[in-house]
Design a protein around this motif. Structure first.
Motif, short mmCIF file in Angstrom:
data_model
loop_
_atom_site.label_atom_id
_atom_site.label_comp_id
_atom_site.label_asym_id
_atom_site.label_seq_id
_atom_site.Cartn_x
_atom_site.Cartn_y
_atom_site.Cartn_z
N GLN B 29 58.92 35.89 -8.76
CA GLN B 29 58.54 35.09 -9.93
C GLN B 29 59.76 34.76 -10.80
OE1 GLN B 29 55.73 38.04 -10.88
NE2 GLN B 29 56.82 38.90 -12.64
N SER B 30 60.72 35.68 -10.82
CA SER B 30 61.93 35.40 -11.57
C SER B 30 62.67 34.21 -10.95
CB SER B 30 62.82 36.64 -11.59
OG SER B 30 64.08 36.34 -12.10
N ALA B 31 62.72 34.20 -9.61
CA ALA B 31 63.38 33.08 -8.92
C ALA B 31 62.64 31.77 -9.18
CB ALA B 31 63.43 33.38 -7.43
N ALA B 32 61.34 31.89 -9.44
CA ALA B 32 60.54 30.68 -9.68
C ALA B 32 60.50 30.31 -11.16
CB ALA B 32 59.12 30.89 -9.16
N GLY B 33 61.15 31.09 -11.99
CA GLY B 33 61.27 30.73 -13.40
C GLY B 33 60.23 31.34 -14.32
N PHE B 34 59.48 32.33 -13.84
CA PHE B 34 58.50 32.99 -14.72
C PHE B 34 59.16 34.16 -15.43
CE2 PHE B 34 55.94 31.03 -11.38
CZ PHE B 34 54.96 30.39 -12.11
N ARG B 35 58.81 34.32 -16.71
CA ARG B 35 59.34 35.46 -17.48
C ARG B 35 58.29 36.55 -17.54
NH1 ARG B 35 60.98 35.07 -23.17
NH2 ARG B 35 62.25 36.89 -22.69
N ALA B 36 58.72 37.78 -17.37
CA ALA B 36 57.74 38.87 -17.36
C ALA B 36 58.25 40.07 -18.13
CB ALA B 36 57.45 39.29 -15.92
N ALA B 37 57.29 40.79 -18.73
CA ALA B 37 57.59 42.08 -19.35
C ALA B 37 56.80 43.15 -18.61
CB ALA B 37 57.21 42.06 -20.83
N LEU B 38 57.35 44.35 -18.61
CA LEU B 38 56.69 45.49 -17.97
C LEU B 38 56.24 46.47 -19.04
CD1 LEU B 38 59.29 46.10 -15.13
CD2 LEU B 38 56.86 45.69 -14.74
N LEU B 39 55.02 46.96 -18.91
CA LEU B 39 54.52 47.93 -19.88
C LEU B 39 53.98 49.14 -19.12
CD1 LEU B 39 53.96 48.47 -22.89
CD2 LEU B 39 51.73 47.39 -22.59
N HIS B 40 54.44 50.29 -19.50
CA HIS B 40 54.03 51.50 -18.79
C HIS B 40 52.82 52.16 -19.47
CE1 HIS B 40 54.09 55.49 -17.01
NE2 HIS B 40 54.14 56.00 -18.23
N VAL B 41 51.89 52.63 -18.64
CA VAL B 41 50.83 53.50 -19.17
C VAL B 41 50.75 54.74 -18.27
CG1 VAL B 41 49.43 51.71 -20.26
CG2 VAL B 41 49.07 52.24 -17.86
N ASN B 42 50.54 55.87 -18.88
CA ASN B 42 50.40 57.09 -18.09
C ASN B 42 49.08 57.10 -17.35
OD1 ASN B 42 52.82 58.39 -18.73
ND2 ASN B 42 52.01 59.03 -20.72
N SER B 43 49.09 57.71 -16.19
CA SER B 43 47.83 57.86 -15.45
C SER B 43 47.85 59.18 -14.70
CB SER B 43 47.65 56.71 -14.46
OG SER B 43 48.42 56.95 -13.30
N SER B 44 46.68 59.57 -14.22
CA SER B 44 46.60 60.82 -13.47
C SER B 44 47.14 60.66 -12.05
CB SER B 44 45.14 61.28 -13.42
OG SER B 44 44.35 60.28 -12.81
N LEU B 45 47.52 59.43 -11.67
CA LEU B 45 48.09 59.23 -10.34
C LEU B 45 49.47 59.87 -10.21
CD1 LEU B 45 47.19 55.47 -9.84
CD2 LEU B 45 46.23 57.39 -8.57
N SER B 46 50.11 60.00 -11.33
CA SER B 46 51.46 60.56 -11.29
C SER B 46 51.45 61.86 -12.08
CB SER B 46 52.43 59.56 -11.92
OG SER B 46 53.73 60.02 -11.81
N VAL B 47 51.40 62.97 -11.35
CA VAL B 47 51.28 64.25 -12.04
C VAL B 47 52.64 64.86 -12.35
CG1 VAL B 47 49.00 64.83 -11.18
CG2 VAL B 47 50.99 65.41 -9.82
N LYS B 48 53.66 64.37 -11.64
CA LYS B 48 54.99 64.93 -11.86
C LYS B 48 55.60 64.33 -13.12
CE LYS B 48 56.27 65.79 -7.07
NZ LYS B 48 57.03 65.29 -5.95
N VAL B 49 56.44 65.11 -13.76
CA VAL B 49 57.23 64.55 -14.87
C VAL B 49 58.33 63.71 -14.23
CG1 VAL B 49 58.73 65.09 -16.80
CG2 VAL B 49 56.75 66.53 -16.33
N ALA B 50 58.27 62.43 -14.47
CA ALA B 50 59.24 61.55 -13.80
C ALA B 50 59.52 60.35 -14.67
CB ALA B 50 58.68 61.09 -12.45
N GLY B 51 60.61 59.68 -14.38
CA GLY B 51 60.93 58.43 -15.06
C GLY B 51 60.36 57.26 -14.27
#
Lengths: 203, 731
Positions: B29-51
C-alpha cells in the motif's frame, strides 16, 4: 574395590561418578592424541556437549583491574557511534577514570569506527558494528535498526552484560567526570570482586 | 490531527503470519501511495512480554507506516483490525481516533479441527461497533475461514476474501535447472504442536531421515522431537526467524508442510512464499481450496514418491514450479491489495492507477539485481597479520564477478577497507582472554549471523585451527562452498589434530612456501590440499622503487637505513630483541634504525631514542627503501623480504606453530639471507657484518631474484572461483 554387602544406592551413585570421571580422563587423554578416539568417546564421556548453554564470557576488566576476581564485576556495554577524530582516546580515558573511581564495572565498548587502539591499549574489550552507510553499501536491503539491535542483543547475551549505555557521537564533551561516573552507579559491587591498580581486593 | 488512509490495528507483538501479512500489505500500500498508521492493542494471543514484531519494526523504521500511541489524535478513512480474538478483547474506546469505516480481517478459523471455538464473533463485532461507531465488515482470508463463519450471524461477511499477498518478483528464484543433485525438502513454520503431525511415521515419511534427500527446517522442531524422542541426525533445523525466509525457500526444492490433523490452517502464508519462490509445494488436501492446482496434494506416505518422480523428470518439476508461481502472481499480488484498498478508501491508487512494485526492502534481504557472488573471507588472529594478508592477497585478485567481504578476528582488519571491501570483526579468544569453551559460542553465533545477513556463496578461511563455528556453519549452510587456506611449515611435534578438519572443507589450498624443501612438518605428504606458489599481497612489480619509497617514508636519499620488523608487536620479546638490534647499529656510525609498529600492536611503538617508528600497510610496498633489514620469520615477512631482495637477517620465533627456524636456516642455506637462532649482541653483530658486506649483499639480491617462485595469490583465487563454477554457481 569390593562393594559393601548389600550395596546401597549411594554407593552405586558414588561408583558411577568415580568410573565416569576415570573414563572421561582416559578418553580425554586418548582424544588429545587421536581425533577419532575423541569423537568416539564424546557421547558417553560427555565431551563437547553442544546442548550445554553457553556461559557468559568472563572477560578481563582492563589493565587497572588485573585481579581474577575483577572478572566478576558487572559488564556495562558502552555504545559509541560516529566517533570523531581523537574521541576514542578521550572516551577510553574518561571511562577508565570512572572505572578506577568506582571499581564497580567492566566496560565493553562497541564502536562503529576502526579506532580499536585506545581501548585495546587499556586492556578493554572492544566490539565493532558497521556504521549505517557501510551496511547500506554491503547490503542495500538490510535494515540498519534491526542490524544494530540484533548485534547488541547478541553481545549482551554473549557477555552477560547488565546494562547498555548508548553515547551519540559529539556528546563526549558533556560526558565527563561525575556525569560519566554514573555508568558505575547502576551495577552493584559483587562480593569479592574488584581489584584496582594493585590487583588487590576491594574491601 | 494526523490523517491517514488506513489505521491498522492488531496485537503488534504477534511474531508469525499476522504481523508478517500486515508488513507485506504495508509494503504494497505504501508503494501504491496509501498512508497508514499502526495501533497496538494487547490481547491474550501474546502471553509473553515482548515488543512489537520485527516484521513491523522494520516497516516503521523504514517510514512506511507510522506508529500511533493511545491518546494520539488520528483521523483515518478506514480501520482494519486483524484477528477476531484481538477485536473481541478490545475494551472501551480510543479517544481521539475517528474512522469512517471498519473491517475485521478474519485470519483464523472460528473453530479448530476439533470443533473448539477460537473466538466469539458476536463479542468481536460488538467491541468494534462500540469502539468505532461502525459495524465491522468481516473479511475472511480464505475459504477455510469463510466456511467456518458461514453460520455466524454476527459476522457480516464481505463477498470477497481478503487474501494474503506477496511480491512474487522479490521472492522468485531460478528453478530452470530442476531439482538439486540431492533433493532438498524444506518446511517453515512456528515451533508449535499444532503445526506438526502427531504420528512418528507421518513425520518421518514427510521428512525422511535418509541420505538421498536433505531435510531443512526453519522454525524449530521441538514438537517433532517430542514425538520422535530425538531429532533425526540428518535434519538441519534452525530456529524461527533464523534467516530471511526468501533465502530459505530459495534453497529448497520441495516445500512439504503437514501439520496436526486437529489444526486448521487459515491460509498458509509460508506456502504462499514457497510457491512464489518456485519451490514445489506438497501439502495435505485441506489447502486445495486456497492454492488450487498450484500445489500437489498428498499424504505423508506419498511424499517420497513425488519427490523421486519430480527429481527424475526435470521438465515436470519446472512446469509445476512455474505453474505455482504464476498462480500466486495472478491471485495474490500487490495489485490485488491496491485494488481492494481503492474500493475501501474510495479513491484510485496514486497517479496512473498502476501499482508500482515495491522497491522497498524486506528484512535482511539482498537485492535481486545484485549479481556478484560474495565470498566471505574469514581469518583468525595471529601474532602478526599473515592470515589477513593472505586472504586479502586472494581477494584483491578476484574477478569482477566476485565481491569479497571480510570477517576477521584480527584487529587489523580495517586495512581491508583500503581495498574497498566491507568487513566485520569479532574479538579473538586471545583478545578476550577466555577459554575456547567460552569463546566458541560467540564466534559460532557471529559467523552464522554474518552468513545469513551477507549471504556469501563461498567462505574462505585462513588459520591453522578451523573453529567449531565453521563446522556449525557447514551444517547450517550446506549450499555454501567452504575453502581452507592452510599454510604449511608446521613445527614437528605440535598439535596436529586440526588437520583432520580438512574434512569440513570443499577445497584446501596450501599457500606455497619458499622453504618447502626444509618443511618436515605434518602437512608434508598430505594429499588433501592443492598447492600454489607463495601468497603475498603484492607482486614484485607492485612495490615502489628505492627513491619513491624513501620519499614516502621520509628517508633521505643518501641515508643508511635498516628496517627492523619483528612481528605483530604483542610479544614481550619484541622489545628486547629490538633493543639488541638497535645497540648493534648504534655502534655503526651513519646507520638509522626504522622499526615497524603493526596495526594490531596493543602497545604504542618503540620509544627508544634513535629509533623511528613506521606504521604502513602493506610494508612490502616500501621495502626497497631500506639497505638491509632484520625481520621475523612469519610467513608474510619472510616471503615479502625474499621477494624484495633486500639483504635480510632472519630472526625466528619459537613460540608459534610454524617452523620459523627451518625457514630462517633454509634462507641462509640457499644464500638469500642470514639466519640468527638466538638474538644476542654477538650473533646480531656477526649477522650485520655479513649483510653489510657489499659482495655478499649483492649475491643475496641476485639469488632472491633468481629463486623466488612468484606470487600464488591469483592461482588461489582462481581455484575458489572455479569451484563456484563447478558448483553451478555463476561466478
Amino acid at each position: 574395590m569390593t562393594p559393601r554387602n548389600p550395596p546401597d544406592t549411594r554407593w552405586l551413585v558414588r561408583m558411577n561418578t568415580r568410573l565416569g570421571r576415570a573414563a572421561r580422563k582416559v578418553i580425554t587423554k586418548l582424544g588429545r592424541a587421536k581425533p577419532s578416539v575423541r569423537s568416539l568417546g564424546a557421547g558417553p564421556a560427555g565431551l563437547d556437549r553442544p546442548q550445554d548453554p553457553p556461559r557468559p564470557l568472563r572477560i578481563r576488566a582492563g589493565r587497572l583491574f588485573p585481579a581474577e576476581t575483577a572478572r566478576r564485576l558487572p559488564i556495562v556495554v558502552i555504545v559509541i557511534t560516529s566517533l570523531r577524530a581523537g574521541e576514542a582516546e578521550d572516551l577510553a580515558r574518561e571511562v577508565e577514570v570512572a572505572q578506577l573511581m568506582t571499581g564497580t564495572f567492566r566496560p565493553l565498548f562497541v564502536i562503529d569506527t576502526a579506532d580499536f587502539g585506545p581501548f585495546r591499549r587499556r586492556g578493554f574489550v572492544v566490539e565493532r558494528v558497521m556504521p549505517a552507510e557501510e551496511l547500506a553499501a554491503a547490503n542495500p536491503e538490510d535494515d540498519y535498526g534491526e542490524y544494530l539491535y540484533g548485534r547488541l542483543s547478541s553481545i549482551v547475551r554473549a557477555y552477560g552484560a547488565t546494562s547498555v549505555v548508548p553515547v551519540p557521537g559529539g556528546s563526549l564533551p558533556a560526558l565527563r567526570g561525575p556525569l560519566l561516573r554514573l555508568i558505575g552507579a547502576g551495577p552493584a559491587i559483587l562480593a569479592g570482586a574488584g581489584g584496582a591498580a594493585s590487583g588487590g581486593k576491594v574491601p | 490531527m494526523a490523517h491517514y488512509d488506513l489505521l491498522m490495528i492488531s496485537d503488534l507483538r504477534l511474531p508469525g503470519g499476522t504481523t508478517a501479512s500486515m508488513a507485506e500489505e504495508i509494503h504494497a500500500q505504501s508503494a501504491a501511495g496509501f498512508r497508514a498508521a499502526l495501533l497496538h492493542v494487547n490481547s491474550s494471543l501474546s502471553v509473553k512480554v515482548a515488543g512489537i514484531s520485527p516484521h513491523l519494526t522494520r516497516v516503521i523504521d523504514q517510514g512506511l507506516a507510522d506508529l500511533a500511541l493511545p491518546g494520539d489524535e488520528i483521523r483515518a478513512t478506514h480501520a482494519i483490525i486483524r484477528h477476531p480474538r484481538v477485536a473481541q478483547e478490545i475494551s472501551g474506546s480510543f479517544p481521539g481516533v475517528t474512522v469512517e469505516g471498519v473491517s475485521l480481517i478474519a485470519n483464523h478459523p472460528f473453530v479448530d479441527g476439533g470443533g473448539v471455538a477460537q473466538y466469539d464473533p458476536l463479542a468481536a463485532t460488538k467491541a468494534l461497533t462500540t469502539c468505532f461507531g461502525h459495524v465491522p465488515t468481516w473479511r475472511p482470508i480464505g475459504p477455510v475461514v469463510r466456511e467456518s463463519l458461514t453460520n455466524q450471524p454476527a459476522a457480516k461477511l464481505a463477498d470477497e476474501d481478503w487474501v494474503n499477498i506477496i511480491d512474487v518478483k522479490r521472492w522468485a528464484s531460478d528453478r530452470s535447472a530442476g531439482v538439486r543433485g540431492v533433493p532438498v525438502i524444506g518446511r517453515h513454520s512456528r515451533d508449535h504442536p499444532s503445526k506438526w503431525p502427531t504420528d512418528a511415521t507421518d513425520i518421518l515419511a514427510a521428512y525422511p531421515d535418509t541420505d538421498d534427500v536433505m531435510v531443512r527446517i526453519m522454525g524449530g522442531a521441538e514438537p517433532a522431537r517430542a514425538v520422535l524422542g530425538a531429532l533425526p541426525s540428518r535434519w538441519v533445523v534452525e530456529p524461527f526467524g533464523a534467516r530471511d525466509p526468501r533465502e530459505f525457500v530459495a534453497n529448497i526444492d520441495f516445500f512439504v508442510y503437514f501439520h496436526n490433523a486437529q489444526w486448521k490452517e487459515a491460509f498458509g502464508r509460508t506456502v504462499l512464499e514457497a510457491l512464489a519462490s518456485g519451490a514445489v509445494a506438497i501439502l495435505p488436501e485441506q489447502f486445495s481450496e486456497t492454492f488450487g492446482d498450484a500445489a500437489i496434494y498428498a499424504t505423508p506416505a506419498d511424499v517420497r514418491g513425488i519427490v523421486e518422480e519430480l527429481s527424475a523428470n526435470r521438465d515436470a518439476y519446472v512446469w509445476q514450479s512455474r505453474h505455482g508461481s504464476a498462480f500466486v502472481s495472478e491471485r495474490y499480488s500487490y495489485a490485488t491489495h491496491a485494488k481492494r484498498l481503492s474500493s475501501l478508501v474510495g479513491r484510485d491508487v496514486e497517479r496512473s492507477g498502476v501499482v508500482r512494485q515495491s522497491g522497498l526492502p524486506l528484512p535482511g534481504g539482498r537485492s535481486t539485481q545484485y549479481n556478484r557472488d560474495r565470498v566471505l573471507f574469514v581469518t583468525s588472529n595471529g601474532t602478526g597479520m599473515g592470515h589477513l594478508t593472505r586472504l586479502l592477497a586472494m581477494a584483491s585478485r578476484a574477478s569482477d564477478s566476485v565481491e569479497p567481504f571480510f570477517f576477521s578476528l584480527s584487529s587489523a582488519v580495517p586495512v581491508v577497507a583500503q581495498y574497498g571491501y566491507g568487513w566485520e570483526y569479532c574479538p579473538s579468544r586471545d583478545d578476550l582472554d577466555v577459554s575456547p569453551r567460552e569463546w566458541n559460542p560467540l564466534f559460532t553465533e557471529r559467523l552464522a549471523d554474518i552468513i545469513r545477513r551477507f549471504r556469501p556463496r563461498a567462505l574462505a578461511f585462513d588459520g591453522t585451527m578451523p573453529y567449531e563455528g565453521i563446522r556449525s556453519a557447514r551444517r547450517a549452510f550446506p549450499d555454501l562452498v567452504f575453502v581452507w587456506s592452510r599454510r604449511p611449515m608446521w613445527q614437528q611435534g605440535k598439535r596436529t589434530e586440526f588437520l583432520a578438519r580438512s574434512e569440513w572443507f570443499d577445497l584446501v589450498i596450501e599457500p606455497g612456501e619458499f622453504a618447502s624443501a626444509a618443511d618436515k612438518g605434518p602437512t608434508v605428504g598430505r594429499t588433501d590440499a592443492v598447492r600454489v606458489r607463495p601468497i603475498t599481497l603484492l607482486d614484485s612489480g607492485d612495490a615502489l622503487g628505492r627513491e619513491e619509497s624513501r620519499a614516502a617514508l621520509g628517508i633521505g636519499p643518501d641515508e643508511q637505513a635498516v628496517l627492523v620488523t619483528l612481528g605483530g608487536g604483542n610479544h614481550n620479546d619484541v622489545t628486547s630483541d629490538l633493543d639488541i638490534v638497535a645497540d648493534v647499529f648504534a655502534g655503526r656510525p651513519g646507520w638509522k634504525v626504522y622499526a615497524t609498529q603493526a596495526p594490531i600492536a596493543r602497545s604504542s611503538g618503540p620509544s627508544r631514542p634513535g629509533i623511528t617508528t613506521i606504521s604502513v600497510y602493506p610494508l612490502a610496498r616500501y621495502l626497497a627503501a631500506f639497505d638491509v633489514s632484520v625481520a621475523a620469520c612469519g610467513y608474510n615477512a619472510y616471503h615479502e623480504s625474499i621477494m624484495s631482495g633486500v639483504p635480510t637477517i632472519f630472526v625466528p620465533k619459537a613460540k608459534v606453530l610454524d617452523d620459523q627456524f627451518a625457514r630462517a636456516r633454509y634462507a641462509a642455506d640457499v644464500g638469500v639471507g642470514v639466519s640468527v637462532d638466538t638474538v644476542n649482541t654477538q650473533e646480531i653483530d656477526k649477522a650485520v657484518d655479513r649483510v653489510l658486506d657489499p659482495t655478499e649483499a649483492a649475491l643475496m639480491r641476485e639469488r632472491c631474484e633468481k629463486l623466488y617462485p612468484g606470487n600464488g595469490a591469483a592461482e588461489a583465487m582462481a581455484l575458489i572461483e572455479n569451484l563456484l563454477i563447478q558448483r553451478q554457481v555463476p561466478a
